[in-house]
Structure formats: structure tokens, C-alpha cells
Design an enzyme around this catalytic site. Sequence first.
Site, mmCIF file in Angstrom:
data_model
loop_
_atom_site.group_PDB
_atom_site.id
_atom_site.type_symbol
_atom_site.label_atom_id
_atom_site.label_comp_id
_atom_site.label_asym_id
_atom_site.label_seq_id
_atom_site.Cartn_x
_atom_site.Cartn_y
_atom_site.Cartn_z
ATOM 1 N N ILE A 1 0.843 -1.206 0.000
ATOM 2 C CA ILE A 1 0.000 0.000 0.000
ATOM 3 C C ILE A 1 0.873 1.249 0.000
ATOM 4 C CG2 ILE A 1 -1.802 1.260 1.267
ATOM 5 C CD1 ILE A 1 -2.250 -1.524 2.756
ATOM 6 N N CYS A 2 0.535 2.196 -0.864
ATOM 7 C CA CYS A 2 1.271 3.458 -0.849
ATOM 8 C C CYS A 2 0.415 4.489 -0.122
ATOM 9 C CB CYS A 2 1.557 3.922 -2.280
ATOM 10 S SG CYS A 2 2.429 5.485 -2.327
ATOM 11 N N LEU A 3 0.749 4.731 1.160
ATOM 12 C CA LEU A 3 -0.025 5.665 1.982
ATOM 13 C C LEU A 3 0.952 6.331 2.946
ATOM 14 C CD1 LEU A 3 -2.812 6.743 2.818
ATOM 15 C CD2 LEU A 3 -3.062 4.776 4.328
#
Lengths: 164, 364
Positions: free
Chosen positions: A90-92
Site C-alpha cells: 500500500i502506498c499511503l
Amino acid sequence: MVDPVSRRLIKELKDYQKEPNPDLAELSPVSDDNILIWKAVLRGEVDTPYEGGNWILRIEIPKTYPIHPPKIKFLTKICHPNISFKTGEICLDILKTAWSPAWTLQSACMAIRLLLSNPEPTSPLNCDAANLLRCGDFMGYESLVRMYTQLFAINQSSEYEGTS
Amino acid sequence: MNPEKFPLLSPIDLEGLSYCGFITVKGQELFFQFQHEDSNLTLRNVKLYGCPNLKRLLHGHENALQQRLEQCTNFSEFFLDLKDLLEFIMISEKPEPMPTGRYYLSLLSELNSIGWEKLEILDPSLRNLTLKLSDSSSRKHSIHISIPTSYPHALLNARADIPSISMTQFQATNLKDVINYYSKEFGNFQEVWAMLDDIDLNTWVLEPDKPKRSDLMRRIALGNHCSLKIEIDVNHPRRECQYELFGTESLIVPLHIKIAKNWNNWDINLTVRRNFENILEITFPTFQTSLSSDINFDCGICYSYHFESTIPDQSCNNNKCGQSFHRVCLYSWLQAIPSTKKNFNTLIGNCPYCNDVISTTREQ
Ligand SMILES: [Zn+2]
Ligand SMILES: [Zn+2]
């Protein structure tokens, strides 16, 4: 003597169990003898192409938690511009540089759920989905997402794949 | 090496981490010992121990010493600097004249006349003393007095903790005058202190931490991270006073409306606390009621109250946040963040909850 990380995690578990969160069907350690590996089940938001889906998240907690963020990834396949279709990564920002001890496992999961309906196509991990969004093809994008939701996240046995 | 300038050093352990030696300054031999914390033999990780004489000379000059330790690149340079510093200190030290016999005679007869029961502390040099006095409401007060060596030819300097800045200090010829003066002053502030005591007793005061008798300001907890700051008017303690509300807009606005509506109902026969309770239409929570409710006192990082015998005593100064932390927890968080600034032992960074500036020091 319980170490500080376990103490905080036990407290987080109690808080979650005291007030169950309908958007988070599950949040608990995978096994009783390792408090540093958790599993969560995210429910897709209604009126979004994720509606009806259940996604399993694997949460790996560092020994330095909450100074450092947990590692969270999707185990159930999901189609989203900021989530790798292959690895579930996840890119967060809050899971990386914007992390702070004010976040909890629960609030981090909720931030991920919020990301589902608020994609950020400029930092894509899934180029197909991001490209549809960038072209403004929302119909196409929604159909693609709905298809994958139906395929992987609806009526699938939520069996936990315990590998990392 | 020139033995006049450089101290004679001899190792005192096998690893070569500790040395002892003498440094000669103005004919005085001063013994010292230094120790490296680890095998990294630099000036940065050295602990210096001195003989009582050396310690006495360097007392109050710790910062200057630290600076030199940090600036010097090698030991010879440092010892030259240390010698310079010691010479400078010795020259600037002037022995104080001793009090005369008259001094002790006067002091003794005055203590006899005011009564020894009023003496709280008399320091061993017989130069400073503290008198204790009760006011008409049995509040205890301390008066600190320093006596010049030329006493009784010079005036006594007295000071006490009262709200009036200009009246705090007082010079007098004898102890009796000091007592008379402050008895009257304490009498003048009875109403002020009655208002403040009523607040301290019936509310949860967030600030000042330990109110002094001179503090007229109180920040009172209202719950939900909201607070009311008031300042008692020293000249009209029962009258409407200055206030400020802190907290989330949505919670504060209704309180402002209540104040606007009810302000004219201020009743000088009631205490300031009761007036604010009436105007805001609330009862202030006390520390006890807050403890039993679900206001959270736990550390915002480890989620516990006790951590290795410490409690969360560091808190965010942002009124709207106020989150508390253990020193250890906050330190390790700030240390992990690249944007944190370091100043000696102090880390300055951002609160994990509200992002306001927060700082802490490593445990001593
Ligand atoms: Zn803590
Ligand atoms: Zn804060």
C-alpha cells in the site's frame, strides 16, 4: 512482565473489542503466541465499487511500535491505483513518513479504507487503474474495480494465508 | 612538554581509559582525574572529576568548561584552556568581609524580640534566614531575609511571595519592621487569596502547576480538552475579571454565548469561581471527578500510566491538545524523526498528536 509494545497492543485490542467497528469486520492477532502479527478484515464502503467486498489485511508490527509504523498489506487481491495488485503493498503516507504514535492499528486500517474511495493517481502502484483515472474514464475505472471486487473479495472464504 | 603548563598525567587503569594528574595554577596544585566513556579517545566522551578545591573553583563555570571541552581538538589545548579559566576565576574571586561582632549581637537580640518560633530557617553562615508568618486565615507565608555583613549599619533585604511586584521586596533596619510590614501586606491580599483558594479547592487547575501566592492567573479544566483562563483583579478581587476560553471552536462558542447572556448577573457576594459556574451554567470538574471519569491520563505513545516507575509528566503545551507522555517515550519518538532539532540534551520537534512544537530532555 509484559513489554511496552505488547502492553500497548493489548490495550488497542481491548479498545477495538469494547467498541466493534462495523467497517472493520475483524482486527486481532493471528495467533495467541505472537502479538506482532495481526489480521484485519476491511469492509468495502457502500456506494463505491468496493461495496460488498471483504479484504484481508496482514499487519506486521515492529518491536519499536508505535515509534515506527506497522507494515500493512492486502492479502486479498484488490484493484486500486495506490495498491500493488501483485504484492498487496500500500502506498499511503501515514504508513511511512507521516506516521505518528497518535495512529493506532485500527485508525491506520480506517485510513486505508478511506484511501479506497480517495485514490491518489499520481503515486500509482497499479498503473492500469491509475491510467483509467488519469484519462478521466471513471466508468471504465469503476467497472474494472467492481470486476476485481466481485472476483476476489465477495463470497470468498476468508481463510487466512499465513505466509508473509 | 613544559611541566609548568601541562599537567603530569599517569594512567590508572590497564585499558588506558582513565588518567589522573595535577594542574598547577597560581602555586596551587589541583588534583583531577578523567575517564573516557569508551575506547574512542576523544574529548567528546570524557568525564572529568576534580578535587574539592577544583570543584569549588569551577562551580558556576560549568558552561564555560563544557564549551571549552567541545571546542578543543586535543588534550594539551584543553588543559591550557582549563588553566587559563582557573587563573581567571582565582583572580576574580574576592573574599567577602566577615560580619563583625555587632552583627551577631544585633541578630540574636532581634530574634529574641520577635520570638524564635517565627524562625523557619537560618542558614549555617547566619547570613540568610526565613521567617514564617500566618495570616488571619491561617495561610502560611515565608519571608526570606538576607543580611549584609555590615549589619546593623546597612539595611536588611526582605522578600515574600505576594501578588504586588512593587511590594515584594522590602528593606528594613530590623526584623520587627519586616514582620510589621508584611503582616500588613498579607492582610491586604486576604480577599484575593480567598478567591484563589476557592478556585484551587473546587476546580482542577491546569496552570500554574504549583500556584504561588503571587500567581493571580488560573487555567481551569472544563473537560473535553477545554479550559478557562482567568486572572483575579488584585484591586477588586470579587469583581468581574479577565478571562479567556481555550478549546475546540464547537465547544467554546456556546460558552461564549452563555457568557454574553449571563455576564450582567455577576454577583460580588459570590466567589469568582461561583460566578463563573453560574454564568457558564456548569460545575467545574475537580481533579478527583476527572480521575474517575474517562479523561485519559495515559501516555500517548505507550498507552500506559506507569512506565519503569515514571509517569507521563511531559505534556504538549497546545491547550487544545494537552496530550501527556513519558519522558522516555517522547524522547525516543522525537529521536526517530529526522526533522527533530537537537540542542545538547534537549530534543525539539513536533507533538505526535497536534504537530505543535514540543521538546524534552533525556532522563538525567
Ligand atoms: Zn509512555
Ligand atoms: Zn500536542
